[in-house]
Design a protein around this motif. Structure first.
Motif: not given
Length: 157
Positions: A101-106, A115-121, A85-97
């Motif tokens: 100014t957290s560390d981790g993947p952000c 504001l600029t945020i860089t995360v892995p994809i 139907d052209g829409t993503p699944n109801d549930t995402e496969d991965r979420v990064i929150q």
């Protein structure tokens, strides 16, 4: 230029860009501090992912939110498949929150444009939504104002 840490949202929903390409706003629920009304905007129900632009990325993405007000948190929702139907699944496969100014993947920075945020994809990501939540003043009906953006993703080796 330092981020402004405040307990209230900007006066209007900010715009955003990914890899220097403007993102399409999807859903907005914004509390207007002047009128004390909640403004809700949604795309046409006929909108499908194929109607949105595609952003080419490598191993990470860089989001710029064009506001100097720090969101309470930002969610990056990655979808690996698009339904018939052209829409993503109801549930995402991965979420990064990303919070504050957290560390981790952000990796979070600010400058004169916002504001600029860089995360892995993930390489298998085909669609991305980004949600930015901003604190509302105590008089608002909801604790957060929300703006979301979306784009198709093309990952390059």
């Amino acid at each position: 230029m330092p981020l402004v840490v405040v307990e209230t949202a900007p006066s209007a929903p900010p715009e955003a860009s990914l890899q220097d390409h403007d993102l399409t706003r999807l859903v907005t629920r914004w509390d207007d501090p002047n009128s004390h009304q909640t403004i809700v905007a949604q795309p046409s129900p006929d909108l499908v992912t194929y109607d949105l632009p595609t952003t080419s990325v490598h191993e990470e993405i860089t989001l710029t939110i064009h506001s100097l007000v720090l969101p309470a948190f930002v969610n990056f929702r990655m979808f690996y498949t698009i339904g018939a139907d052209g829409t993503p699944n109801d549930t995402e496969d991965r979420v990064i929150q990303c919070v504050g100014t957290s560390d981790g993947p952000c990796f979070i920075q600010s400058d004169a444009t916002g504001l600029t945020i860089t995360v892995p994809i993930d390489a298998q990501t085909v669609f991305l939504t980004v949600e930015a939540f901003y604190y509302n003043p105590d008089t608002a009906q909801e604790p957060y104002s929300l703006v979301t953006w979306g784009t198709n993703i093309s990952t390059m080796g």
